[in-house]
Design an enzyme around this catalytic site. Sequence first.
Site, PDB file in Angstrom:
ATOM      1  N   ASN A  12      10.943   9.222 -11.093  1.00 38.63           N
ATOM      2  CA  ASN A  12      10.510   8.963 -10.186  1.00 38.63           C
ATOM      3  C   ASN A  12       9.537  10.091  -9.783  1.00 38.63           C
ATOM      4  O   ASN A  12       9.994  10.946  -8.881  1.00 38.63           O
ATOM      5  CB  ASN A  12      11.451   8.538  -8.909  1.00 38.63           C
ATOM      6  CG  ASN A  12      10.790   8.207  -7.583  1.00 38.63           C
ATOM      7  OD1 ASN A  12       9.547   8.125  -7.562  1.00 38.63           O
ATOM      8  ND2 ASN A  12      11.397   8.236  -6.520  1.00 38.63           N
ATOM      9  N   LYS A  14       7.034  10.243  -7.624  1.00 39.79           N
ATOM     10  CA  LYS A  14       6.664  10.389  -6.183  1.00 39.79           C
ATOM     11  C   LYS A  14       5.260  10.612  -6.044  1.00 39.79           C
ATOM     12  O   LYS A  14       4.560  10.216  -6.871  1.00 39.79           O
ATOM     13  CB  LYS A  14       7.545  11.413  -5.382  1.00 39.79           C
ATOM     14  CG  LYS A  14       9.118  11.018  -5.658  1.00 39.79           C
ATOM     15  CD  LYS A  14      10.109  11.744  -4.861  1.00 39.79           C
ATOM     16  CE  LYS A  14      11.514  11.275  -5.148  1.00 39.79           C
ATOM     17  NZ  LYS A  14      12.373  11.902  -4.266  1.00 39.79           N
ATOM     18  N   HIS A  98      13.518   2.616  -1.722  1.00 40.43           N
ATOM     19  CA  HIS A  98      13.705   4.040  -1.821  1.00 40.43           C
ATOM     20  C   HIS A  98      13.933   4.730  -0.425  1.00 40.43           C
ATOM     21  O   HIS A  98      13.141   4.066   0.634  1.00 40.43           O
ATOM     22  CB  HIS A  98      12.750   4.846  -2.569  1.00 40.43           C
ATOM     23  CG  HIS A  98      13.057   6.200  -2.805  1.00 40.43           C
ATOM     24  ND1 HIS A  98      12.965   7.361  -1.818  1.00 40.43           N
ATOM     25  CD2 HIS A  98      13.451   6.777  -4.040  1.00 40.43           C
ATOM     26  CE1 HIS A  98      13.254   8.357  -2.457  1.00 40.43           C
ATOM     27  NE2 HIS A  98      13.783   8.146  -3.695  1.00 40.43           N
ATOM     28  N   GLU A 100      12.808   7.260   1.027  1.00 35.98           N
ATOM     29  CA  GLU A 100      11.623   7.703   1.570  1.00 35.98           C
ATOM     30  C   GLU A 100      10.733   6.571   2.417  1.00 35.98           C
ATOM     31  O   GLU A 100      10.153   6.828   3.348  1.00 35.98           O
ATOM     32  CB  GLU A 100      10.906   8.553   0.545  1.00 35.98           C
ATOM     33  CG  GLU A 100      11.563  10.009   0.406  1.00 35.98           C
ATOM     34  CD  GLU A 100      11.430  10.615  -1.140  1.00 35.98           C
ATOM     35  OE1 GLU A 100      10.434  10.076  -1.809  1.00 35.98           O
ATOM     36  OE2 GLU A 100      12.222  11.440  -1.377  1.00 35.98           O
ATOM     37  N   GLY A 174      16.508  15.360  -3.181  1.00 36.86           N
ATOM     38  CA  GLY A 174      15.944  16.578  -3.110  1.00 36.86           C
ATOM     39  C   GLY A 174      16.600  17.801  -2.717  1.00 36.86           C
ATOM     40  O   GLY A 174      15.944  18.978  -2.141  1.00 36.86           O
ATOM     41  N   SER A 212      19.283  14.714  -6.802  1.00 36.09           N
ATOM     42  CA  SER A 212      19.546  15.962  -7.491  1.00 36.09           C
ATOM     43  C   SER A 212      20.036  15.948  -8.983  1.00 36.09           C
ATOM     44  O   SER A 212      21.105  16.922  -9.262  1.00 36.09           O
ATOM     45  CB  SER A 212      20.205  16.859  -6.561  1.00 36.09           C
ATOM     46  OG  SER A 212      19.549  17.062  -5.319  1.00 36.09           O
ATOM     47  N   GLY A 233      14.186  12.468  -9.400  1.00 35.64           N
ATOM     48  CA  GLY A 233      12.785  12.895  -8.844  1.00 35.64           C
ATOM     49  C   GLY A 233      12.479  14.408  -9.449  1.00 35.64           C
ATOM     50  O   GLY A 233      11.840  14.375 -10.482  1.00 35.64           O
ATOM     51  N   GLY A 234      12.781  15.396  -8.849  1.00 34.19           N
ATOM     52  CA  GLY A 234      12.101  16.495  -9.064  1.00 34.19           C
ATOM     53  C   GLY A 234      12.401  16.866 -10.446  1.00 34.19           C
ATOM     54  O   GLY A 234      11.457  17.468 -11.163  1.00 34.19           O
TER      55      GLY A 234
HETATM   56  P1  PGA Z   1      15.711  14.181  -6.780  1.00 34.76           P
HETATM   57  O1  PGA Z   1      15.065  12.543  -6.041  1.00 34.76           O
HETATM   58  O2  PGA Z   1      16.103  13.884  -8.076  1.00 34.76           O
HETATM   59  O3  PGA Z   1      14.524  14.806  -6.583  1.00 34.76           O
HETATM   60  O4  PGA Z   1      16.738  14.379  -5.756  1.00 34.76           O
HETATM   61  C1  PGA Z   1      15.696  11.493  -6.434  1.00 34.76           C
HETATM   62  C2  PGA Z   1      15.103  10.342  -5.930  1.00 34.76           C
HETATM   63  O5  PGA Z   1      14.610  10.328  -4.763  1.00 34.76           O
HETATM   64  O6  PGA Z   1      14.670   9.286  -6.714  1.00 34.76           O
END
Ligand code: PGA
Length: 255
Positions: A12, A14, A98, A100, A174, A212, A233-234
Amino acid sequence: MSRRNLKYIVGNWKMNQKLSDIKDFFVSFNQVKAELHCHSWIAPQYIHIPILKELSFTLGNIEVGAQNCSHKTSGALTGEVSPESLFDIGVTFVILGHSERRQFFAENNQGLSQKIKMALDQNLKVIYCVGETAQENEERKTFTVLKEQLSVALQSITSAQNLLIAYEPVWAIGTGKTATPEIAEKVHTYIRQELCQRFSEGEEIPLLYGGSANPQNISGLFSMPNIDGALIGGASLKAKDFIQMCHASRPFARI
Ligand code: PGA
């Protein structure tokens, strides 16, 4: 769709990545793609979807998705993106719900139920995200929150074909605080039970963990029987990490 054969590595991205980052990513991915045994999916920003489709065709072999879509197929909805148009340009999946989107764009379970139905009707696979906040976790409300998120948002569908669920504890997104494999498995088992009560295909629905996840912790997560992949994500932004996570899923592939 079966969850049993290959793990899902879903990036993802973002609101990240420039054109040069994307090209570098695919050049690296191209060098190893033949060795990988997982589903490799990426959801970039909308504007980058055609570029990823092109690079995926020439270099990458990655399924391209969207991070959101409208609850309607077409019409006077300025600024929205139609699931029909996404499918039309070759998008195969969409991430919905999601945290967010729930937090910053006021999305709720009721509205998400319309989006999920519409996206599935347009032949997109849907990754529906659920998860509790830090406060809800401290108050031991995780299962209550999940029950609501699942029952309300999935009320509009009778078949779970093309549905995937991502358990993303909000406190882990995150933050570098991953749920332990045991905690994630316990929650996934609960989600699986809920899905089995609702759908005849419940046992086959892929359940992804998100929050994470990274190359260091992914193998532990994947060793759990109800963790069928990860929404990342990251750690999905750099090809090196993404590829490492694809490699880590290989021992779990049934081929
Ligand atoms: P993250 O994000 O791996 O950076 O924690 C995951 C996500 O929001 O799908």
